[in-house]
Motif scaffolding. Structure first.
Motif, mmCIF file in Angstrom:
data_model
loop_
_atom_site.group_PDB
_atom_site.id
_atom_site.type_symbol
_atom_site.label_atom_id
_atom_site.label_comp_id
_atom_site.label_asym_id
_atom_site.label_seq_id
_atom_site.Cartn_x
_atom_site.Cartn_y
_atom_site.Cartn_z
ATOM 1 N N ALA A 54 0.817 -1.208 0.000
ATOM 2 C CA ALA A 54 0.000 0.000 0.000
ATOM 3 C C ALA A 54 0.854 1.263 0.000
ATOM 4 N N ALA A 55 2.063 1.181 0.553
ATOM 5 C CA ALA A 55 2.973 2.338 0.581
ATOM 6 C C ALA A 55 3.743 2.495 -0.720
ATOM 7 N N GLY A 56 3.617 1.520 -1.629
ATOM 8 C CA GLY A 56 4.266 1.631 -2.929
ATOM 9 C C GLY A 56 5.518 0.804 -3.091
ATOM 10 N N LEU A 57 5.818 -0.099 -2.165
ATOM 11 C CA LEU A 57 7.008 -0.940 -2.286
ATOM 12 C C LEU A 57 6.703 -2.176 -3.125
ATOM 13 N N GLU A 58 7.721 -2.671 -3.829
ATOM 14 C CA GLU A 58 7.627 -3.962 -4.498
ATOM 15 C C GLU A 58 7.881 -5.035 -3.434
ATOM 16 N N VAL A 69 10.167 -9.202 1.986
ATOM 17 C CA VAL A 69 11.122 -8.188 1.544
ATOM 18 C C VAL A 69 10.379 -7.167 0.682
ATOM 19 N N GLY A 70 10.496 -5.904 1.044
ATOM 20 C CA GLY A 70 9.918 -4.816 0.267
ATOM 21 C C GLY A 70 11.020 -3.917 -0.270
ATOM 22 N N VAL A 71 10.904 -3.509 -1.524
ATOM 23 C CA VAL A 71 11.931 -2.684 -2.169
ATOM 24 C C VAL A 71 11.281 -1.414 -2.702
ATOM 25 N N LEU A 72 11.878 -0.279 -2.397
ATOM 26 C CA LEU A 72 11.442 1.019 -2.918
ATOM 27 C C LEU A 72 12.626 1.695 -3.583
ATOM 28 N N ARG A 73 12.616 1.736 -4.917
ATOM 29 C CA ARG A 73 13.679 2.393 -5.683
ATOM 30 C C ARG A 73 13.315 3.855 -5.857
ATOM 31 N N ASN A 74 14.201 4.711 -5.444
ATOM 32 C CA ASN A 74 13.920 6.143 -5.461
ATOM 33 C C ASN A 74 15.110 6.906 -6.033
ATOM 34 N N GLY A 75 15.511 6.536 -7.240
ATOM 35 C CA GLY A 75 16.609 7.220 -7.912
ATOM 36 C C GLY A 75 17.963 6.674 -7.525
ATOM 37 N N ASP A 76 18.993 7.320 -8.059
ATOM 38 C CA ASP A 76 20.366 6.912 -7.782
ATOM 39 C C ASP A 76 20.749 7.272 -6.353
ATOM 40 N N GLY A 77 21.491 6.372 -5.748
ATOM 41 C CA GLY A 77 21.939 6.632 -4.384
ATOM 42 C C GLY A 77 22.202 5.347 -3.650
ATOM 43 N N PRO A 78 22.568 5.436 -2.383
ATOM 44 C CA PRO A 78 22.903 4.247 -1.599
ATOM 45 C C PRO A 78 21.704 3.330 -1.383
ATOM 46 N N VAL A 79 22.014 2.081 -1.033
ATOM 47 C CA VAL A 79 20.992 1.089 -0.701
ATOM 48 C C VAL A 79 21.019 0.861 0.808
ATOM 49 N N TRP A 133 14.818 12.334 -0.190
ATOM 50 C CA TRP A 133 15.998 11.464 -0.187
ATOM 51 C C TRP A 133 16.097 10.748 -1.528
ATOM 52 N N ALA A 134 17.250 10.154 -1.783
ATOM 53 C CA ALA A 134 17.453 9.379 -3.008
ATOM 54 C C ALA A 134 18.248 8.121 -2.676
ATOM 55 N N GLY A 135 17.872 7.027 -3.334
ATOM 56 C CA GLY A 135 18.534 5.747 -3.106
ATOM 57 C C GLY A 135 17.514 4.632 -3.191
ATOM 58 N N THR A 136 17.831 3.503 -2.593
ATOM 59 C CA THR A 136 16.928 2.350 -2.597
ATOM 60 C C THR A 136 16.740 1.855 -1.173
ATOM 61 N N LEU A 137 15.477 1.771 -0.782
ATOM 62 C CA LEU A 137 15.114 1.266 0.543
ATOM 63 C C LEU A 137 14.693 -0.191 0.408
ATOM 64 N N VAL A 138 15.276 -1.062 1.239
ATOM 65 C CA VAL A 138 14.877 -2.468 1.305
ATOM 66 C C VAL A 138 14.421 -2.747 2.729
ATOM 67 N N VAL A 139 13.180 -3.185 2.864
ATOM 68 C CA VAL A 139 12.578 -3.468 4.167
ATOM 69 C C VAL A 139 12.464 -4.977 4.319
ATOM 70 N N SER A 414 20.706 9.033 7.304
ATOM 71 C CA SER A 414 22.136 9.294 7.503
ATOM 72 C C SER A 414 22.988 8.669 6.398
ATOM 73 N N VAL A 415 22.400 7.740 5.635
ATOM 74 C CA VAL A 415 23.110 7.065 4.543
ATOM 75 C C VAL A 415 22.610 7.524 3.171
ATOM 76 N N PHE A 416 21.300 7.724 3.040
ATOM 77 C CA PHE A 416 20.737 8.109 1.749
ATOM 78 C C PHE A 416 21.275 9.443 1.265
ATOM 79 N N SER A 417 21.247 9.646 -0.044
ATOM 80 C CA SER A 417 21.544 10.949 -0.630
ATOM 81 C C SER A 417 20.352 11.874 -0.405
ATOM 82 N N PHE A 418 20.630 13.159 -0.261
ATOM 83 C CA PHE A 418 19.564 14.145 -0.080
ATOM 84 C C PHE A 418 19.283 14.807 -1.417
#
Length: 418
Positions: A54-58, A69-79, A133-139, A414-418
């Motif tokens: 519902a939040a938009g994660l794969e 495992v949920g993945v949210l790709r949000n542009g270039d940046g750290p994982v 923020w920019a990067g990839t979130l994995v939950v 603290s890790v993601f790109s702004f």
């Protein structure tokens, strides 16, 4: 670019401004009412997966049997990987709470329901503020942290391709609800939790009638001597500076008052901090068990098996320092405390691919009135007397729901790109 702690704190306030604290608290109560044991966390996994979708994660379900495992790709940046464990314990709840467990003999006595709630809150907050923020979130919703099935849920997820099927992390974060004065964040750089071994022992005797012990070899007596002698293996063979905790968690033998059984079983739990001490302790356990069985005249050597092991949890010191600084900026200098390593154990390190830095901290949760009423003058005395994890009385204060969301979000930022 690594932003200052103040920048991350400001971004955290913006990202978490819209967190639905009441909705998350209701979600927590529902999880607490419906606890599930290790590798049976089907309802919990489905609820987590639904919120992440519902939040938009794969979302991928069934990783390591009941992992999510949920993945949210949000542009270039750290994982960044955020991990929460999902299983409950075979503990009878004694809290009397209106949302107490509805399953007899099963309870979220370790607080993993709070961990899932924090995970959902952090994922939803970050997904709703993707411009920040920019990067990839994995939950990661990880099953079986308690090892109730004799296997680690983290190891099961890794064996199921976690490290290859999903974006590899630049950092892995986890946290644990804990007893202590409400709202502290406990950080320890480097070694933070002990290694753990579960050891099964079977002692073979020669059974017979209770009236004729001379015709038997009593395994109960031999096992009793083993239990007593094992404690000397820690207290008299290891240096005072070496940390080791040995517990006999189960002693089982016999079925009737007047029968001397043919076998006795012991279940041990060993906690150590460094490999050298672990090896010495394991060698002492083996020598003591074999020696006592020989002294008792047991007809067969004992069976000694290491049933389950976990490595020590060693936080990346640089990463922990950065996250602790961010948490100070978010919550205030006095809210972040280093109490040093604990003898609890975790499998979170097994989730991290090789050479991936990880950081793990605690959020204290004892209700203020419970803390104030606990006997003792010092915090250490009170800590020993308030309900702890794995107790049927363990009940985190619900005000820590938004606290744990902010600790996870700020660590990720603290890790993601702004």
């Amino acid at each position: 670019m690594i932003r200052s702690s103040g920048d991350v704190a400001e971004a955290t306030r913006d990202v978490t401004a819209g967190v639905d604290g009441e909705g998350l608290t209701d979600f927590y109560r529902d999880l607490h009412r419906h606890p599930e044991l290790s590798m049976a966390e089907n309802r919990t996994a489905a609820l987590l997966a639904g919120r992440l979708r519902a939040a938009g994660l794969e979302v991928t379900e069934g990783v390591g049997r009941t992992g999510v495992v949920g993945v949210l790709r949000n542009g270039d940046g750290p994982v960044v990987w955020l991990r929460g464990d999902t299983d409950a314990l075979p503990v009878r709840e004694e809290t009397g709470l209106p949302y107490a467990s509805g399953r007899a003999g099963v309870m979220h006595a370790c607080g993993h329901d709070m961990h899932v709630t924090w995970l959902v809150g952090a994922a939803e907050a970050l997904a709703a503020a993707r411009d920040a923020w920019a990067g990839t979130l994995v939950v990661i919703g990880q099953p079986a942290e308690e090892g109730g099935t004799g296997e680690s849920g983290a190891a099961a997820m890794a064996a199921d391709g976690l490290h290859d099927r999903f974006p590899r992390p630049d950092a892995l974060f986890g946290q644990h609800v804990a007893p202590g004065p409400l709202g502290l964040v406990l950080h320890t750089p480097g070694l933070t939790m002990a290694a753990m071994d579960d050891i099964d022992i079977r002692i073979h005797g020669r059974g017979g009638h209770g009236s004729r012990p001379e015709a038997t070899v009593d395994p109960v007596l031999a096992a009793a001597h083993v239990v007593t002698r094992l404690q000397s293996g820690v207290s008299r063979e290891l240096a005072a500076t070496d940390v080791a905790v040995l517990t006999v968690g189960r002693f089982h033998a016999g079925a009737k008052h007047n029968i001397i059984p043919s076998e006795a079983e012991l279940a041990l739990n060993l906690r150590t901090r460094v490999p050298e001490v672990r090896e010495r302790a394991l060698a002492a356990i083996r020598r003591i068990v074999e020696g006592e069985c020989a002294a008792a005249g047991c007809p067969r050597p004992p069976e000694i098996d290491i049933a389950y092991s976990l490595p020590a949890t060693v936080d990346d010191a640089a990463l922990d320092g950065r996250v602790a600084a961010v948490h100070r900026a978010v919550f205030g200098d006095g809210a972040v405390v280093d109490l040093g390593p604990v003898t609890g154990s975790e499998d979170v390190s097994l989730l991290a691919p090789a050479d991936t830095p990880y950081d793990y901290w605690y959020v204290t949760s004892t209700p203020q009135d419970v803390w104030e009423e606990a006997e003792g003058e010092s915090p250490a005395e009170k800590f020993a007397r308030v309900p702890s994890n794995h107790s049927g009385l363990f009940a985190p204060d619900l005000s820590v729901v938004p606290v744990g969301v902010r600790t996870l979000v700020s660590a990720a930022l603290s890790v993601f790109s702004f």
